[in-house]
Design a protein around this motif. Structure first.
Motif, PDB file in Angstrom:
ATOM      1  N   UNK A  60      43.294   8.536  16.782  1.00  0.00           N
ATOM      2  CA  UNK A  60      44.635   7.970  16.636  1.00  0.00           C
ATOM      3  C   UNK A  60      44.900   6.931  17.715  1.00  0.00           C
ATOM      4  N   UNK A  61      44.535   7.258  18.940  1.00  0.00           N
ATOM      5  CA  UNK A  61      44.725   6.317  20.050  1.00  0.00           C
ATOM      6  C   UNK A  61      43.879   5.052  19.865  1.00  0.00           C
ATOM      7  N   UNK A  62      42.659   5.218  19.389  1.00  0.00           N
ATOM      8  CA  UNK A  62      41.749   4.101  19.131  1.00  0.00           C
ATOM      9  C   UNK A  62      42.369   3.129  18.122  1.00  0.00           C
ATOM     10  N   UNK A  63      42.910   3.657  17.033  1.00  0.00           N
ATOM     11  CA  UNK A  63      43.511   2.802  16.005  1.00  0.00           C
ATOM     12  C   UNK A  63      44.779   2.130  16.515  1.00  0.00           C
ATOM     13  N   UNK A  64      45.573   2.839  17.293  1.00  0.00           N
ATOM     14  CA  UNK A  64      46.794   2.236  17.839  1.00  0.00           C
ATOM     15  C   UNK A  64      46.469   1.121  18.823  1.00  0.00           C
TER      16      UNK A  64
END
Length: 275
Positions: A60-64
């Protein structure tokens, strides 16, 4: 705007991406925004929704992070453990990110066909409306009975079914899937993505004519105001290229009104995900 409502990014790792089998070896590499931006430029796409492919908070952090760096990534569907007793901590944290639009769990990978109805999972889903978060339903046809019961429990929650629930197009199975999709479509808070269809057919020999009956069914069940175009890039590359993937949908909807075509190709994604 023309919006691709479903695509993925990853830095390929053999251990993490074990689902990419030998038949899909063409996607055993990194897929990142610079490449997709060029693909979109060539195919008239204005923006996209990036969807999780790994069930970790790091994903999730990677995509954000990618969305923050690239304006064409209009929204992110991430992952949190909806079964976690402390789920509100994660939902509260991610609600502060303007591009975090919703969540997904890879329910298709769960052995229990009724996984989606487990009490701890339902409790997590019940909190999403509070945080204005959508939920992407990723299942196989044999799980649609549970999905029907699931969506009945949350009439105010925004749901979208990924990949028209992955019908077994290659094998020609239709009736059971069709019956349940018609019933699910009666719930007006549930949308459906015209995505991931070529990879449910024969990778090398699929035809648009094989896929058309499935698209006709979901158009009738959900209407043009609840269908979203999605490419499932880069997974779609296993069965062709982006241009062919997009054409399956654009050719199918070409006889609809300009307004209905605009809904499916972008307006519905903007509305559903609040892009």
């Amino acid at each position: 705007m023309t919006i691709d409502s479903h695509q993925h990014f990853w830095k390929y790792q053999a251990v993490k991406h074990t689902w990419i089998d030998d038949n899909m070896s063409v996607i055993r590499k990194d897929f990142l925004p610079a490449e997709l931006k060029n693909v979109y430029s060539a195919n008239g796409i204005d923006g996209c929704v990036a969807v999780q492919a790994d069930q970790t908070l790091e994903e999730t952090d990677f995509l954000l992070d990618l969305a923050q760096e690239n304006d064409f990534i209009k929204g992110v569907v991430g992952w949190v453990d909806l079964r976690n007793a402390e789920i509100e901590d994660d939902l509260s944290k991610y609600a502060k990110h303007p591009k975090l639009k919703g969540y997904r769990h890879i329910v298709q990978g769960e052995a229990d066909p009724n996984f989606i109805l487990r009490p701890n999972f339902l409790k997590g889903i019940s909190l999403l409306e509070k945080y204005r978060a959508t939920y992407d339903i990723l299942v196989f046809p044999h799980q649609l009975g549970a999905v029907l019961e699931f969506v009945k429990k949350f009439p105010n929650q925004k749901f979208v079914i990924d990949h028209i629930a992955k019908p077994y197009i290659k094998d020609g199975f239709y009736d059971g899937w069709a019956l349940l999709m018609q019933e699910i479509g009666k719930h007006e808070n549930v949308y459906c993505k015209l995505s991931g269809m070529t990879t449910e057919a024969d990778y090398k020999q699929w035809t648009a004519e094989q896929i058309t009956p499935y698209m006709e069914l979901v158009l009738n069940a959900f209407g043009s105001n609840r269908l979203l175009f999605g490419s499932d890039w880069p997974v779609c590359l296993v069965a062709g290229n982006y241009e062919k993937t997009k054409a399956v949908v654009t050719n199918f909807i070409s006889n609809l009104s300009p307004h209905e075509q605009a809904e499916i190709m972008g307006k519905n994604a903007v509305s559903f995900y609040n892009l």
